[in-house]
Enzyme design. Structure first.
Site, PDB file in Angstrom:
ATOM      1  N   TYR A   1      34.495  26.650  42.328  1.00 21.14           N
ATOM      2  CA  TYR A   1      33.510  27.781  41.933  1.00 21.14           C
ATOM      3  C   TYR A   1      33.490  28.735  40.696  1.00 21.14           C
ATOM      4  O   TYR A   1      32.726  28.883  39.813  1.00 21.14           O
ATOM      5  CB  TYR A   1      33.296  28.753  43.315  1.00 21.14           C
ATOM      6  CG  TYR A   1      32.240  29.839  43.128  1.00 21.14           C
ATOM      7  CD1 TYR A   1      30.864  29.643  43.427  1.00 21.14           C
ATOM      8  CD2 TYR A   1      32.520  31.348  42.739  1.00 21.14           C
ATOM      9  CE1 TYR A   1      29.760  30.492  43.341  1.00 21.14           C
ATOM     10  CE2 TYR A   1      31.488  32.224  42.902  1.00 21.14           C
ATOM     11  CZ  TYR A   1      30.125  31.853  43.139  1.00 21.14           C
ATOM     12  OH  TYR A   1      29.384  32.722  42.941  1.00 21.14           O
ATOM     13  N   ALA A   2      35.098  29.204  40.630  1.00 21.21           N
ATOM     14  CA  ALA A   2      35.066  29.693  39.216  1.00 21.21           C
ATOM     15  C   ALA A   2      35.023  29.080  38.155  1.00 21.21           C
ATOM     16  O   ALA A   2      34.616  29.407  37.186  1.00 21.21           O
ATOM     17  CB  ALA A   2      36.619  30.431  39.497  1.00 21.21           C
TER      18      ALA A   2
ATOM     19  N   LYS B   1      31.529  28.764  37.098  1.00 26.11           N
ATOM     20  CA  LYS B   1      30.795  30.181  36.744  1.00 26.11           C
ATOM     21  C   LYS B   1      31.347  30.211  35.327  1.00 26.11           C
ATOM     22  O   LYS B   1      30.658  30.890  34.343  1.00 26.11           O
ATOM     23  CB  LYS B   1      31.234  31.299  37.827  1.00 26.11           C
ATOM     24  CG  LYS B   1      30.568  31.021  38.948  1.00 26.11           C
ATOM     25  CD  LYS B   1      28.800  30.951  38.803  1.00 26.11           C
ATOM     26  CE  LYS B   1      28.350  30.965  40.303  1.00 26.11           C
ATOM     27  NZ  LYS B   1      26.726  31.100  39.898  1.00 26.11           N
TER      28      LYS B   1
ATOM     29  N   SER C   1      14.325  31.098  46.851  1.00 29.95           N
ATOM     30  CA  SER C   1      13.742  31.519  48.227  1.00 29.95           C
ATOM     31  C   SER C   1      14.391  32.510  48.963  1.00 29.95           C
ATOM     32  O   SER C   1      13.724  33.004  50.081  1.00 29.95           O
ATOM     33  CB  SER C   1      13.724  30.324  49.030  1.00 29.95           C
ATOM     34  OG  SER C   1      14.866  29.808  49.363  1.00 29.95           O
TER      35      SER C   1
END
Ligand code: NAI
Length: 247
Positions: free
Chosen positions: A155-156, A159, A17
């Protein structure tokens, strides 16, 4: 490149979005695909779908972290638009903190959305893609998953996990004509990076050989290439789209 190379195809984009996800939806719609815009924000998804060029796009409210909701969303997309030919796992969040202060909740939420969410959608579409002997899956990773980043252990890790997911799915599905790749963006001008101060942005720009942050369209163009027919012999790859930050 054929200007309508995805004509007749159905593309599902999570987190579509706004930001990079919306730019991806726009690029795939311009390539001729009918786009299922999937987002936690259902109104945002519907508005985004209405703003895309061409006909036949639709918005769906879905939390990528919930496997049952994901199954139901894929079923709804397939009944409304047809079988999913292209999946872009883009939905992602940050919950930054230094390691010793990071809470279980901060760690778990980021893994649940960024990594498990991509697994949920990949599993939900791959059976159909394998049966039809064709499809393209694209995961939006990050350069931080390749290099690590202080304050972003959760987060790392999510990912970096996506890189392993990408390569494993690529190996499992290649013989069935299904490709799976990832992009690893550097810093992109979106809501996610809007919290950075001007001083931080200036420091970042100094670390980027090309001297500027990316625009969402820079990432979307790479995604459009990787999911399209021009990338038909490319699978299991992680393409950094980062102005030369990580080489
Ligand atoms: P954004 O925050 O602008 O947009 C993310 C979208 O994902 C939003 O529409 C949000 O509602 C949706 N979303 C979040 N959690 C969700 C969930 N559980 N289920 C469904 N939808 C959910 O973020 P941005 O910057 O566009 O990032 C998109 C992707 O690109 C993310 O995976 C991010 O990690 C990655 N990325 C972003 C970079 C940047 O500098 N902005 C750099 C590298 C990677």
């Amino acid at each position: 490149m054929n200007v309508r190379e995805l004509e007749g195809k159905v593309a599902l984009v999570t987190g579509g979005s706004r930001g990079i996800g919306f730019a991806v939806c726009h690029a795939l719609a311009e390539a001729g695909a009918r786009v299922a815009v999937v987002d936690l924000d259902g109104d945002g998804a519907a508005q985004a779908a209405a703003a895309l060029p061409g006909e036949g796009h639709r918005g769906y409210a879905c939390d990528v972290a919930g496997a049952e909701g994901v199954q139901a969303t894929v079923a709804a997309v397939e009944s409304d638009l047809g079988p999913v030919d292209v999946l872009v796992n883009n939905a992602g969040i940050t919950r930054d903190n230094i390691l010793v202060r990071m809470t279980d909740k901060e760690f778990d939420e980021v893994i649940a959305t960024n990594l498990k969410g991509s697994f949920n959608f990949t599993r939900a579409v791959s059976r159909g893609m394998m049966k039809r002997r064709g499809g393209a899956i694209l995961n939006v990773a990050s350069v931080v998953g390749l290099t690590g980043n202080a304050g972003q252990a959760n987060y790392a890790a999510s990912k970096a996990g996506l890189v392993g997911l990408t390569k494993s799915v690529a190996k499992e599905l290649a013989s069935r004509g299904v490709r799976c790749n990832a992009v690893a963006p550097g810093f992109v001008r979106t809501a996610m990076t809007a919290k950075l101060t001007e001083a931080q942005v200036e420091a970042l720009q100094g670390a980027i050989p090309m001297g500027a942050l990316a625009e969402p369209e820079d990432i979307a163009d790479a995604v459009r290439f990787l999911v399209g027919p021009a990338a038909r012999y490319i699978t299991g790859q992680v393409l950094a789209v980062d102005g030369g930050m990580v080489m």
